[in-house]
Design a protein around this motif. Structure first.
Motif, PDB file in Angstrom:
ATOM      1  N   MET A 151      10.385  62.275  16.856  1.00  0.00           N
ATOM      2  CA  MET A 151      11.210  61.436  18.204  1.00  0.00           C
ATOM      3  C   MET A 151       9.664  60.867  18.564  1.00  0.00           C
ATOM      4  SD  MET A 151      12.504  63.137  21.366  1.00  0.00           S
ATOM      5  CE  MET A 151      11.036  63.679  22.062  1.00  0.00           C
ATOM      6  N   ARG A 152       9.674  59.570  18.934  1.00  0.00           N
ATOM      7  CA  ARG A 152       8.506  58.841  19.389  1.00  0.00           C
ATOM      8  C   ARG A 152       8.395  59.252  20.883  1.00  0.00           C
ATOM      9  NH1 ARG A 152       5.521  55.259  17.064  1.00  0.00           N
ATOM     10  NH2 ARG A 152       5.165  54.086  18.859  1.00  0.00           N
ATOM     11  N   PRO A 153       7.172  59.548  21.355  1.00  0.00           N
ATOM     12  CA  PRO A 153       6.966  59.722  22.763  1.00  0.00           C
ATOM     13  C   PRO A 153       7.402  58.544  23.681  1.00  0.00           C
ATOM     14  CG  PRO A 153       4.854  59.704  21.831  1.00  0.00           C
ATOM     15  CD  PRO A 153       5.943  59.387  20.693  1.00  0.00           C
ATOM     16  N   PRO A 154       7.891  58.749  24.827  1.00  0.00           N
ATOM     17  CA  PRO A 154       8.527  57.387  25.575  1.00  0.00           C
ATOM     18  C   PRO A 154       7.215  56.776  26.196  1.00  0.00           C
ATOM     19  CG  PRO A 154       8.569  59.686  26.788  1.00  0.00           C
ATOM     20  CD  PRO A 154       8.436  59.794  25.537  1.00  0.00           C
ATOM     21  N   SER A 155       7.125  55.339  26.011  1.00  0.00           N
ATOM     22  CA  SER A 155       5.987  54.703  26.267  1.00  0.00           C
ATOM     23  C   SER A 155       5.702  54.731  27.753  1.00  0.00           C
ATOM     24  CB  SER A 155       6.003  53.268  25.576  1.00  0.00           C
ATOM     25  OG  SER A 155       7.422  52.727  26.112  1.00  0.00           O
ATOM     26  N   PRO A 156       4.359  54.530  28.180  1.00  0.00           N
ATOM     27  CA  PRO A 156       4.028  54.520  29.480  1.00  0.00           C
ATOM     28  C   PRO A 156       4.759  53.390  30.341  1.00  0.00           C
ATOM     29  CG  PRO A 156       2.394  55.180  28.382  1.00  0.00           C
ATOM     30  CD  PRO A 156       3.412  54.626  27.319  1.00  0.00           C
ATOM     31  N   SER A 157       5.044  53.503  31.616  1.00  0.00           N
ATOM     32  CA  SER A 157       5.781  52.319  32.428  1.00  0.00           C
ATOM     33  C   SER A 157       4.865  51.421  32.579  1.00  0.00           C
ATOM     34  CB  SER A 157       6.216  52.925  33.723  1.00  0.00           C
ATOM     35  OG  SER A 157       5.213  53.422  34.371  1.00  0.00           O
ATOM     36  N   ILE A 158       5.256  50.128  33.049  1.00  0.00           N
ATOM     37  CA  ILE A 158       4.388  48.892  32.997  1.00  0.00           C
ATOM     38  C   ILE A 158       3.656  49.171  34.430  1.00  0.00           C
ATOM     39  CG2 ILE A 158       4.603  46.613  33.646  1.00  0.00           C
ATOM     40  CD1 ILE A 158       7.347  46.239  32.171  1.00  0.00           C
ATOM     41  N   PRO A 159       4.120  49.855  35.580  1.00  0.00           N
ATOM     42  CA  PRO A 159       3.097  49.955  36.527  1.00  0.00           C
ATOM     43  C   PRO A 159       1.987  50.967  36.156  1.00  0.00           C
ATOM     44  CG  PRO A 159       5.482  50.277  37.521  1.00  0.00           C
ATOM     45  CD  PRO A 159       5.478  49.983  36.121  1.00  0.00           C
ATOM     46  N   GLU A 160       2.351  51.773  35.490  1.00  0.00           N
ATOM     47  CA  GLU A 160       1.154  53.035  34.831  1.00  0.00           C
ATOM     48  C   GLU A 160       0.214  52.064  34.046  1.00  0.00           C
ATOM     49  OE1 GLU A 160       2.178  57.607  33.709  1.00  0.00           O
ATOM     50  OE2 GLU A 160       3.685  55.743  32.981  1.00  0.00           O
ATOM     51  N   LYS A 161       0.678  51.345  33.253  1.00  0.00           N
ATOM     52  CA  LYS A 161      -0.292  50.394  32.208  1.00  0.00           C
ATOM     53  C   LYS A 161      -1.003  49.626  33.275  1.00  0.00           C
ATOM     54  CE  LYS A 161       2.255  49.068  28.465  1.00  0.00           C
ATOM     55  NZ  LYS A 161       3.013  48.183  27.513  1.00  0.00           N
ATOM     56  N   LYS A 162      -0.531  48.793  34.043  1.00  0.00           N
ATOM     57  CA  LYS A 162      -1.181  47.823  34.777  1.00  0.00           C
ATOM     58  C   LYS A 162      -2.069  48.380  35.626  1.00  0.00           C
ATOM     59  CE  LYS A 162      -0.796  43.925  37.862  1.00  0.00           C
ATOM     60  NZ  LYS A 162      -1.912  44.329  38.785  1.00  0.00           N
ATOM     61  N   PHE A 163      -1.761  49.738  36.141  1.00  0.00           N
ATOM     62  CA  PHE A 163      -2.873  50.539  37.064  1.00  0.00           C
ATOM     63  C   PHE A 163      -4.008  51.032  36.036  1.00  0.00           C
ATOM     64  CE2 PHE A 163      -4.012  54.538  39.122  1.00  0.00           C
ATOM     65  CZ  PHE A 163      -4.469  53.986  40.325  1.00  0.00           C
ATOM     66  N   LEU A 164      -3.812  51.594  35.239  1.00  0.00           N
ATOM     67  CA  LEU A 164      -4.814  52.134  34.192  1.00  0.00           C
ATOM     68  C   LEU A 164      -5.755  50.922  33.740  1.00  0.00           C
ATOM     69  CD1 LEU A 164      -5.710  54.620  32.489  1.00  0.00           C
ATOM     70  CD2 LEU A 164      -4.740  53.363  30.679  1.00  0.00           C
ATOM     71  N   TYR A 165      -5.071  49.790  33.411  1.00  0.00           N
ATOM     72  CA  TYR A 165      -6.069  48.775  32.756  1.00  0.00           C
ATOM     73  C   TYR A 165      -6.876  48.147  33.934  1.00  0.00           C
ATOM     74  CZ  TYR A 165      -3.623  48.461  28.366  1.00  0.00           C
ATOM     75  OH  TYR A 165      -3.025  48.883  27.064  1.00  0.00           O
ATOM     76  N   ASP A 166      -6.342  48.029  35.048  1.00  0.00           N
ATOM     77  CA  ASP A 166      -6.969  47.555  36.184  1.00  0.00           C
ATOM     78  C   ASP A 166      -8.282  48.476  36.651  1.00  0.00           C
ATOM     79  OD1 ASP A 166      -5.452  45.307  36.343  1.00  0.00           O
ATOM     80  OD2 ASP A 166      -4.492  46.026  37.980  1.00  0.00           O
ATOM     81  N   ALA A 167      -8.089  49.820  36.607  1.00  0.00           N
ATOM     82  CA  ALA A 167      -8.952  50.805  36.984  1.00  0.00           C
ATOM     83  C   ALA A 167     -10.054  50.537  35.865  1.00  0.00           C
ATOM     84  CB  ALA A 167      -8.448  51.987  36.919  1.00  0.00           C
ATOM     85  N   LEU A 168      -9.760  50.602  34.470  1.00  0.00           N
ATOM     86  CA  LEU A 168     -10.763  50.419  33.441  1.00  0.00           C
ATOM     87  C   LEU A 168     -11.821  49.340  33.604  1.00  0.00           C
ATOM     88  CD1 LEU A 168      -8.670  52.090  30.552  1.00  0.00           C
ATOM     89  CD2 LEU A 168     -10.512  53.042  31.716  1.00  0.00           C
ATOM     90  N   LYS A 169     -10.657  47.993  34.096  1.00  0.00           N
ATOM     91  CA  LYS A 169     -11.651  46.861  34.095  1.00  0.00           C
ATOM     92  C   LYS A 169     -12.854  47.038  35.206  1.00  0.00           C
ATOM     93  CE  LYS A 169      -8.584  43.450  32.579  1.00  0.00           C
ATOM     94  NZ  LYS A 169      -7.111  42.774  33.094  1.00  0.00           N
ATOM     95  N   GLN A 170     -12.592  48.244  36.188  1.00  0.00           N
ATOM     96  CA  GLN A 170     -13.482  48.366  36.947  1.00  0.00           C
ATOM     97  C   GLN A 170     -14.532  49.612  36.732  1.00  0.00           C
ATOM     98  OE1 GLN A 170     -11.800  48.378  40.921  1.00  0.00           O
ATOM     99  NE2 GLN A 170     -10.108  47.387  40.159  1.00  0.00           N
ATOM    100  N   SER A 171     -14.367  49.867  35.457  1.00  0.00           N
ATOM    101  CA  SER A 171     -15.316  51.010  35.178  1.00  0.00           C
ATOM    102  C   SER A 171     -14.734  52.455  35.794  1.00  0.00           C
ATOM    103  CB  SER A 171     -16.639  50.959  35.056  1.00  0.00           C
ATOM    104  OG  SER A 171     -16.930  49.955  34.461  1.00  0.00           O
TER     105      SER A 171
END
Length: 282
Positions: A1-21
């Protein structure tokens, strides 16, 4: 069973945070979670935790006949187990892809890097050698189980003591710990594993010791196993985003600093545990 992929808001929030280190757990981009160790009553039993990722490593030794092609060398076997207790994503029974990768990497880092002197495990050439069996159980997967498992494994090897053996002719006498003090293993070097996660956006710098969400959203992982003497034992990058040679060298330098710190921490914890133990030799 593949784990459920993270939601779009989670993905966007993480990427935005990482861009700001920034990272969700407040760490710096190149900060490890502080490892903690719990030693069991038996030598060779270690529980290692990095954040909420928890792993138990246990080392057992028994006397066996050596392999015919290597009569002067002991045998080291490594087994790993990821049960549904670690995460609902894992199924019982058949080994998952993560479990197979984990076992292979542990084998490369701990056994094939010649960290343990196999010839010192020989008791009677061609007849009797020690077989060391390392079992790694993943209790909780909160990201980066590989680094935590490697750390638990090498600490178990350093913590373990084998019984003293006396050979008289062809007779082998194994002394109990109460008769003679057990002997530590001959360890050539202490490899530690450091994993970096890369992301699809070129502006986002790689992070060290990724959390579960960072690992799932990463576009590739690179694991570097090295010792405190800056010797690279394994460099593993299975696919993912292409990485420039200069970036790989930069990450190797980062890993070498983190490994030196881990080495000091492990030695201090082992010394603290050993001083707290009472070993009576009558």
């Amino acid at each position: 069973m593949r784990p459920p992929s993270p939601s779009i808001p989670e993905k966007k929030f993480l990427y935005d945070a990482l861009k700001q280190s920034l990272r969700l757990d407040g760490r710096d981009m190149l900060d490890l979670r502080t490892p903690t160790f719990t030693f069991g009553p038996e030598l060779g039993w270690v529980e290692c935790a990095m954040g909420k990722t928890r792993v138990i490593a246990q080392l057992d030794a028994k006397m066996v006949k050596p392999l015919p092609e290597r009569p002067f060398e002991g045998i080291i076997t490594i087994h790993s187990e990821i049960s549904p207790m670690a995460s609902p994503d894992y199924e019982p029974g058949r080994p998952s892809e993560e479990e197979v990768t984990l076992t292979r990497m542990l084998d490369k880092v701990l056994r094939r890097s010649d960290a343990i002197d196999k010839e010192s495990l020989c008791i009677l050439a061609g007849q009797r050698v020690w077989q060391l069996r390392l079992t790694v159980h993943v209790l909780a997967d909160a990201g980066n189980i590989l680094d935590c498992s490697c750390l638990a494994g090498i600490v178990a090897f350093k913590h373990f003591r084998k019984p003293e053996v006396e050979v008289i002719g062809d007779e082998v006498i194994v002394h109990s710990p109460s008769e003679r003090a057990p002997i530590s293993l001959a360890i050539h070097h202490t490899p530690f594993c450091v994993t970096f996660a890369f992301f699809p956006d070129a502006l986002t710098r790689p992070v060290v010791d990724p959390s579960l969400l960072e690992q799932r959203l990463s576009a590739g992982l690179m694991s570097i196993a090295m010792n405190a003497q800056r010797e690279i034992c394994v460099l593993h990058k299975a696919g993912g985003v292409p990485t420039a040679p200069e970036e790989v060298l930069r990450l190797i330098n980062v890993a070498s600093i983190l490994v030196k710190d881990l080495d000091k921490r492990v030695e201090a914890k082992l010394l603290e545990d050993w001083e707290g133990r009472k070993v009576e030799v009558r």
